[in-house]
Design an enzyme around this catalytic site. Structure first.
Site, PDB file in Angstrom:
ATOM      1  N   ARG A 399      51.378 170.527 -22.692  1.00 37.01           N
ATOM      2  CA  ARG A 399      50.631 171.582 -21.980  1.00 37.01           C
ATOM      3  C   ARG A 399      51.056 172.958 -22.471  1.00 37.01           C
ATOM      4  NH1 ARG A 399      50.055 175.034 -17.404  1.00 37.01           N
ATOM      5  NH2 ARG A 399      48.032 174.766 -16.377  1.00 37.01           N
ATOM      6  N   CYS A 400      52.363 173.146 -22.669  1.00 33.63           N
ATOM      7  CA  CYS A 400      52.858 174.438 -23.156  1.00 33.63           C
ATOM      8  C   CYS A 400      52.289 174.786 -24.527  1.00 33.63           C
ATOM      9  CB  CYS A 400      54.384 174.416 -23.254  1.00 33.63           C
ATOM     10  SG  CYS A 400      55.249 174.459 -21.683  1.00 33.63           S
ATOM     11  N   MET A 401      52.097 173.775 -25.374  1.00 33.91           N
ATOM     12  CA  MET A 401      51.669 174.020 -26.756  1.00 33.91           C
ATOM     13  C   MET A 401      50.161 174.182 -26.896  1.00 33.91           C
ATOM     14  SD  MET A 401      54.098 171.609 -29.114  1.00 33.91           S
ATOM     15  CE  MET A 401      53.410 170.072 -28.468  1.00 33.91           C
TER      16      MET A 401
END
Length: 410
Positions: A399-401
């Site tokens: 999700r962060c990427m």
């Protein structure tokens, strides 16, 4: 896609089938981390670029295999700057200014240095950083030597990998965020130019929050649960004042969202954003580091049209009950590693809760979080696994990427 969605941004859920996403290819910026400076750049170890790229390519291929269109932040910025020499020069000046270069001679040398690069190479170099040794004829002032980096004139930006944070898609609009840490603030220049000047994005994308605000807001704390409901984390990186500003902007501009839930979590490196401990993975299923309510204080923000004010109340119910009430259905929470004290802490640290939903009940996850992934599958969730020995060193998961740009409505 143009036929289905009139707006270039269409995010009204966390789980609708993902149609378009923004990524960054891991680059030379990771090679410019050293043991002495990596903590300053929010990394806990130094990734091996060759393997990080291989792992990221697995991520990309899973997205492509599931018909997700991929945009790259560096490509969009390059397209903007290639469209106008004047715009390129303006960008160079702003980038150098925000890098806090103060000596006129250094500023002029950097302007010439960047101007003589092709646009693609210039953007890549801005991300990877400019070492002092690359400007051999540059005369640095005493202030440059004392207060600047001993290694770099322009610091690298290794956190560009985590495209979730500098801006966030909410409905048909975006927030261009004020990053909490100084080392990440230049990342949002890219978002500013993309949404101000790129032909595909400069129209019909309202900006709900902007990068010059005084309080910080980061995309890892921003969640769209449905067309009425947002969840915003108050965390190490997002301040309470930003939640109120965002709410005021959304309500003032008559965005469709009627309720914002603010989840306050501990200010802790391991829980830097809400999405490191909490994400939605299906209509009625969330994953969380723990369902223990000591980790969550919940506040409800709604708009009173009669008084033209935002109403704020502290929610006394438990996390699961709050979600059930506002979503109108029974909710299940799958804890990281089932709440096991050892595996749960290990897998949360390695982003076990930070999965990317590409459709209802279908996620991309780091393979290393095997206990949590098995629990997902036992609960009917389809898991696409990606390797992460190097990608996880920056403390960010799938999700962060990624920043979702378009999802199917549900």
């Amino acid at each position: 896609m143009e036929e289905e969605y009139l707006n270039p941004i269409n995010i009204f859920s966390e789980i609708g089938r993902l149609k378009k996403v923004l990524l960054h290819r891991p680059g030379e910026e990771l090679e410019n981390l050293t043991p002495l400076i990596m903590k300053n750049f929010l990394f806990d170890d130094i990734p091996y670029l060759k393997v990080a790229r291989q792992e990221h390519e697995v991520f990309v291929n899973i997205l492509k295999d599931n018909s997700v269109e991929i945009e790259y932040v560096e490509d969009l910025v390059s397209e903007v700057l290639a469209s106008s020499v004047a715009l390129k020069n303006k960008f160079i000046s702003q980038f150098i200014l925000e890098a806090e270069i103060k000596t006129d001679g250094v500023i002029n040398i950097l302007k010439d240095y960047f101007s003589n690069l092709t646009v693609d190479n210039m953007v890549s170099k801005m991300i990877s950083g400019v070492a002092r040794e690359e400007l051999k004829d540059c005369e640095f002032s005493l202030d440059d030597w004392v207060n600047g980096s001993s290694l770099f004139v322009i610091d690298p930006m290794p956190n560009v990998l985590f495209t979730r944070d500098p801006f966030a898609s909410i409905g048909n609009g975006i927030t261009i965020n004020k990053m909490y840490t100084k080392v990440r603030r230049r990342e949002t220049i890219f978002a500013e130019y993309i949404f101000k000047y790129h032909s595909a994005y400069k129209e019909n994308v309202p900006i709900w929050f902007n990068r010059w605000e005084e309080t910080s807001l980061e995309g890892g704390d921003e969640f769209v649960l449905n067309k009425d409901l947002l969840v915003i984390g108050i965390s190490e990186r997002t301040e309470a004042g930003s939640v109120e500003k965002l709410a005021a902007s959304l309500f003032k501009n008559k965005a469709p969202f009627s309720t914002i839930l603010a989840f306050k979590i501990p200010k802790n490196r391991a829980y830097m954003h809400l999405d490191t401990v909490f994400t939605q993975i299906d209509y009625s299923v969330f994953t969380s580091f723990t369902s223990d309510d000591m980790y969550f204080s919940i506040y409800v923000l709604t708009y009173n049209s009669n008084s033209n004010k935002i109403n704020i109340k502290k929610e006394k119910a438990k996390l699961k009950d709050v979600l059930s009430f506002y979503l109108g259905r029974k909710i299940d929470i799958i804890k990281c590693a089932g709440g096991d004290l050892i595996h749960g802490a290990r897998e949360q640290w390695n982003d076990g809760a930070n999965v990317l939903a590409i459709a209802p009940g279908e996620v991309i996850a780091y393979s290393r979080n095997h206990v949590t992934n098995k629990l997902f599958e036992e609960n009917g969730i389809k898991v696409h696994r990606i390797p992460s020995s190097e990608l996880s060193r920056g403390r960010g998961g799938p999700r962060c990427m990624s920043m979702s740009l378009v999802r199917e409505d549900i």
